[in-house]
Design an enzyme around this catalytic site. Structure first.
Site, PDB file in Angstrom:
ATOM      1  NE  ARG A 161      -3.873  -2.149   2.602  1.00  0.00           N
ATOM      2  CZ  ARG A 161      -3.564  -3.558   3.311  1.00  0.00           C
ATOM      3  NH1 ARG A 161      -2.139  -3.145   4.229  1.00  0.00           N
ATOM      4  NH2 ARG A 161      -4.364  -4.431   3.619  1.00  0.00           N
ATOM      5  CG  HIS A 215      -5.252  -0.768  -3.617  1.00  0.00           C
ATOM      6  ND1 HIS A 215      -4.435  -0.116  -2.623  1.00  0.00           N
ATOM      7  CD2 HIS A 215      -6.063  -1.961  -3.552  1.00  0.00           C
ATOM      8  CE1 HIS A 215      -4.271  -1.363  -1.838  1.00  0.00           C
ATOM      9  NE2 HIS A 215      -5.895  -1.778  -2.108  1.00  0.00           N
ATOM     10  NE  ARG A 226      -3.163  -4.383  -1.010  1.00  0.00           N
ATOM     11  CZ  ARG A 226      -2.464  -5.628   0.261  1.00  0.00           C
ATOM     12  NH1 ARG A 226      -0.866  -5.690   0.012  1.00  0.00           N
ATOM     13  NH2 ARG A 226      -3.024  -5.626   0.760  1.00  0.00           N
ATOM     14  CG  HIS A 281      -5.768 -10.326   2.228  1.00  0.00           C
ATOM     15  ND1 HIS A 281      -6.224 -10.766   0.888  1.00  0.00           N
ATOM     16  CD2 HIS A 281      -5.415  -8.376   2.499  1.00  0.00           C
ATOM     17  CE1 HIS A 281      -5.625  -9.955  -0.338  1.00  0.00           C
ATOM     18  NE2 HIS A 281      -5.320  -8.493   0.577  1.00  0.00           N
ATOM     19  CE1 TYR A 302      -6.453  -8.968  -6.029  1.00  0.00           C
ATOM     20  CE2 TYR A 302      -5.741  -9.962  -3.658  1.00  0.00           C
ATOM     21  CZ  TYR A 302      -6.294  -9.275  -4.557  1.00  0.00           C
ATOM     22  OH  TYR A 302      -5.875  -7.750  -4.418  1.00  0.00           O
TER      23      TYR A 302
END
Length: 207
Positions: free
Chosen positions: A70, A159, A162, A185, A194
């Site tokens: 981030r 982002h 990322r 996460h 994903y």
């Protein structure tokens, strides 16, 4: 009593067409991640044409992408988090995410060593003119300008890199739990996005 004026069918169709074209344009310019080819093009363009700060900025893009950073995590990254002898980087996650140590690849090592030679007096990896860390706003600006320099027809923001990391790992066939740990996460539902869109899970389905 005022007479109501109803728009003609032709006018309605014209308005409808304009709205539809506008929606299609917005959809075509919307992206939630970059492909590996696009990331490579973005970094290579900045490395070759990025001006005075091309080394710093191309390294910034590379590290954000490879480690799914981030903006805050990139801004706060310190040289003490990086072990160039062992080839590792410690990612201090924010937003309650899990921190962890990642391996560094050869191109990252070379880029970081070059960057360190150019900014030996700051504890932070990515710094501005006064050896202070780049702000989140400046990182956003750098990424956005990189997209313009690379001539993408959509807006690029940090982002996207990322997300590009997450999708790359999923398409490579990396299992969900490993991706979850890599990106830090806490909730695996943030990782499932994903793997759900990964074509890798359908490999061999017609064999």
């Amino acid at each position: 009593m005022a007479k109501k004026i109803r728009p003609s069918i032709k006018t309605c169709k014209t308005i409808s067409n304009v709205l539809e074209e506008s929606n299609l344009k917005e959809e075509s310019n919307y992206r939630n991640h970059l492909t590996p080819h696009e990331v490579a093009h973005l970094i290579d363009t900045v490395r070759k044409k990025g001006g005075w700060y091309r080394s710093r900025n191309s390294t910034l893009l590379l590290i954000i992408y490879r480690h799914g950073l981030r903006r805050t995590e990139a801004s706060h990254l310190r040289w003490s988090d990086i072990d160039l002898a062992e080839g590792t980087i410690y990612i201090k996650r924010v937003k309650g995410s899990r921190s962890g140590r990642h391996p560094l690849q050869g191109d990252e090592m070379r880029a970081l060593k070059r960057l360190k030679r150019n900014s030996p007096n700051s504890p932070f990896v990515f710094v501005g003119n006064r050896t202070t860390p780049l702000s989140e706003r400046m990182i956003s600006h750098i990424v956005h300008q990189a997209g313009i320099l690379a001539k993408f027809d959509f807006s690029v923001h940090a982002h996207l890199l990322r997300h590009a990391c997450g999708y790359y790992l999923a398409n490579k066939g990396i299992d969900t739990r490993t991706i979850q740990d890599y990106l830090g996460h806490v909730n695996i539902q943030n990782t499932v996005r994903y793997t759900q869109l990964s074509s890798a899970r359908f490999e061999g389905i017609w064999d």
